[in-house]
Write an enzyme that holds these catalytic residues in place. Sequence first.
Site, short mmCIF file in Angstrom:
data_model
loop_
_atom_site.label_atom_id
_atom_site.label_comp_id
_atom_site.label_asym_id
_atom_site.label_seq_id
_atom_site.Cartn_x
_atom_site.Cartn_y
_atom_site.Cartn_z
N ARG A 15 0.83 -1.20 0.00
CA ARG A 15 0.00 0.00 0.00
C ARG A 15 0.87 1.25 0.00
O ARG A 15 2.05 1.21 0.32
CB ARG A 15 -0.89 0.02 1.26
CG ARG A 15 -2.05 -0.92 1.21
CD ARG A 15 -2.78 -0.97 2.54
NE ARG A 15 -2.00 -1.59 3.59
CZ ARG A 15 -2.40 -1.70 4.86
NH1 ARG A 15 -3.56 -1.21 5.23
NH2 ARG A 15 -1.63 -2.29 5.75
N LYS A 74 2.21 2.16 7.42
CA LYS A 74 2.52 1.34 8.60
C LYS A 74 3.45 2.07 9.55
O LYS A 74 3.98 3.14 9.25
CB LYS A 74 3.16 0.01 8.16
CG LYS A 74 2.22 -0.91 7.40
CD LYS A 74 0.92 -1.19 8.14
CE LYS A 74 1.05 -2.16 9.30
NZ LYS A 74 -0.26 -2.48 9.92
N TYR A 93 -0.44 4.54 10.77
CA TYR A 93 -0.79 3.58 11.82
C TYR A 93 0.47 3.43 12.68
O TYR A 93 1.51 3.00 12.16
CB TYR A 93 -1.15 2.21 11.21
CG TYR A 93 -2.48 2.17 10.50
CD1 TYR A 93 -3.67 2.38 11.20
CD2 TYR A 93 -2.57 1.90 9.14
CE1 TYR A 93 -4.90 2.33 10.55
CE2 TYR A 93 -3.80 1.85 8.49
CZ TYR A 93 -4.96 2.07 9.20
OH TYR A 93 -6.18 2.02 8.57
N HIS A 95 0.51 2.11 16.26
CA HIS A 95 0.44 0.95 17.17
C HIS A 95 1.55 1.04 18.23
O HIS A 95 2.38 0.13 18.37
CB HIS A 95 0.52 -0.37 16.39
CG HIS A 95 -0.63 -0.56 15.44
ND1 HIS A 95 -1.93 -0.74 15.88
CD2 HIS A 95 -0.69 -0.57 14.09
CE1 HIS A 95 -2.73 -0.86 14.83
NE2 HIS A 95 -2.01 -0.74 13.74
N GLU A 117 -5.07 4.79 13.91
CA GLU A 117 -5.98 3.83 14.56
C GLU A 117 -6.67 4.38 15.80
O GLU A 117 -7.62 3.77 16.28
CB GLU A 117 -5.23 2.53 14.91
CG GLU A 117 -4.19 2.62 16.02
CD GLU A 117 -2.81 3.07 15.53
OE1 GLU A 117 -2.71 3.57 14.40
OE2 GLU A 117 -1.84 2.95 16.31
N ILE A 177 -17.26 -4.35 11.81
CA ILE A 177 -16.94 -4.16 10.39
C ILE A 177 -16.21 -5.39 9.83
O ILE A 177 -16.59 -5.92 8.78
CB ILE A 177 -16.04 -2.91 10.20
CG1 ILE A 177 -16.60 -1.69 10.93
CG2 ILE A 177 -15.80 -2.64 8.73
CD1 ILE A 177 -17.81 -1.11 10.35
N SER A 219 -22.86 -13.70 22.59
CA SER A 219 -21.56 -14.27 22.94
C SER A 219 -21.46 -14.51 24.45
O SER A 219 -21.35 -13.57 25.23
CB SER A 219 -20.46 -13.29 22.48
OG SER A 219 -19.21 -13.77 22.85
N ASP A 269 -4.41 -9.61 17.88
CA ASP A 269 -3.94 -8.98 19.12
C ASP A 269 -3.15 -10.01 19.91
O ASP A 269 -3.74 -10.97 20.41
CB ASP A 269 -5.14 -8.63 20.02
CG ASP A 269 -5.87 -7.43 19.54
OD1 ASP A 269 -5.23 -6.57 18.94
OD2 ASP A 269 -7.09 -7.37 19.79
N ARG A 278 -0.08 -15.04 17.97
CA ARG A 278 1.09 -14.16 17.86
C ARG A 278 1.18 -13.71 16.41
O ARG A 278 0.89 -14.48 15.48
CB ARG A 278 2.37 -14.86 18.33
CG ARG A 278 2.70 -16.14 17.63
CD ARG A 278 4.10 -16.64 18.02
NE ARG A 278 4.54 -17.64 17.08
CZ ARG A 278 4.29 -18.95 17.20
NH1 ARG A 278 3.62 -19.41 18.23
NH2 ARG A 278 4.73 -19.79 16.28
N VAL A 297 -1.89 -12.77 10.38
CA VAL A 297 -1.14 -11.71 9.69
C VAL A 297 -1.70 -10.34 10.09
O VAL A 297 -2.92 -10.12 10.05
CB VAL A 297 -1.20 -11.93 8.15
CG1 VAL A 297 -0.60 -10.75 7.41
CG2 VAL A 297 -0.47 -13.22 7.79
N ASN A 299 -1.15 -7.40 8.72
CA ASN A 299 -1.42 -6.40 7.67
C ASN A 299 -2.08 -7.07 6.46
O ASN A 299 -1.56 -7.03 5.35
CB ASN A 299 -0.17 -5.60 7.28
CG ASN A 299 0.96 -6.46 6.74
OD1 ASN A 299 1.04 -7.65 7.01
ND2 ASN A 299 1.85 -5.86 5.98
N ILE A 300 -3.22 -7.70 6.72
CA ILE A 300 -3.95 -8.41 5.65
C ILE A 300 -4.23 -7.47 4.46
O ILE A 300 -4.03 -7.86 3.30
CB ILE A 300 -5.26 -9.02 6.20
CG1 ILE A 300 -4.94 -10.08 7.26
CG2 ILE A 300 -6.07 -9.64 5.06
CD1 ILE A 300 -6.17 -10.61 8.01
#
Length: 372
Positions: A15, A74, A93, A95, A117, A177, A219, A269, A278, A297, A299-300
């Site tokens: 991206r 990223k 992003y 994180h 995010e 989403i 749930s 996570d 992980r 993964v 960063n799908i």
Amino acid sequence: MIIGTPKEIKNNEYRVAIAPDGVKEFVKNGHEVLIETEAGVGSGFSDGDYQKAGAQIVDKDELFKRAEMIYKVKEMLPEEFKYLREGMVIFTYIHSNAFRDQTDILLERKTVGIAYEDIQDKDGNFPLLKPMSEIAGKGGMLMGLQYAQKINGGNGLMLARVHGVRTSEITIIGAGIAGIGAAEIAVNLGNKVTILDIDLDKLEKAKHILPPNVELLYSNGKNLEECLKRSDVLVNCILWPKWRKDHMVSRDLLKLMKPGSLILDVSCDEGGAIETCRATSHDDPIYIEEGIVHYCVDNIPAAFPQTSTYSLCNATLPYALQIANKGYERALKENKYLRKGLTCYFGELTLEETGRKQKRPYKSPEEVLNIK
Ligand SMILES: NC(=O)c1ccc[n+]([C@@H]2O[C@H](COP(=O)([O-])OP(=O)(O)OC[C@H]3O[C@@H](n4cnc5c(N)ncnc54)[C@H](O)[C@@H]3O)[C@@H](O)[C@H]2O)c1
């Protein structure tokens, strides 16, 4: 302002933060845009496309030297740390919670870090997470089709309805989403799909979007256990609070699942809803724990750059323009939603969640910006 968009260097990240149309917007507003050579090729944009839109094509060193705002996709990776300097705006992003070494250097170099995010809208939603969540949910499910295959390390189930054969069962936790995105793909291939959520309004909304054969369950422990026993695939699409130390699917609960079944952890996570998750990369996406294949993964959307770049640019550009047009200080002071994304400010950590999780001091964005 001088805006710089470098080429992403994360594993298989194709991206790019800005499309040529976005460059035109900055130029129209009197800004300079620097694009690193070939930054857009993975998303289908040539250097010439950016030049036509009014950008200058430069190498990485020149870009980081001249740019006042780094506008990327990223987090900053160690190879990029040397470029960070005081007052440089990093809009991406971030994180900060997951990447402690990056947080250390962003603070040490006194940068102004604004994380996509964590920006919120007036309803408390995350508008810069949302477009990627849909692509991650749908993309994660498509990856599931691949990693259920025997030749790719799976149990050999085709996740599609085939006459004369038992239909595969897929449980999705989280009807947000990403969860709805995953469900759309799964159900359209004819799988038996169940979605679990604690928010009844989300389940009701799902009822109107998805076909009637999708089961929508509250749930709780009992429903989760039933689903784990019968499902071939478990898809995690929960936004698990960063401060929580417990897990929804503990290592012990994995024993309820059929051997060889698949967990697609779209949320990805570490230490979150799925204890055994992980983060993995597109180069090495799966591993096996307790006989269950895990795909995690983080960063799908990077696998679908021709879709995700446009989707991301549409969402981030209005905020990037605000920062450029007003300057970061005024933009942050005037827009309390943008301010939610402020992660670090001239050496002060300003994201409470990261402060609490990493046990380090933090101040509120309002305090560092002197907002009474
Ligand atoms: N892997 C990737 O590349 C990638 C990309 C984008 C987003 N994501 C992640 O995907 C996740 C989902 O994002 P989203 O935008 O869909 O979030 P969302 O807020 O729209 O949906 C989360 C849903 O989880 C539900 N939920 C919370 N606790 C629950 C519980 N105990 N049981 C069942 N449901 C529960 C919520 O009610 C909500 O409906 C996030 O963690 C996000 O960071 C991953």
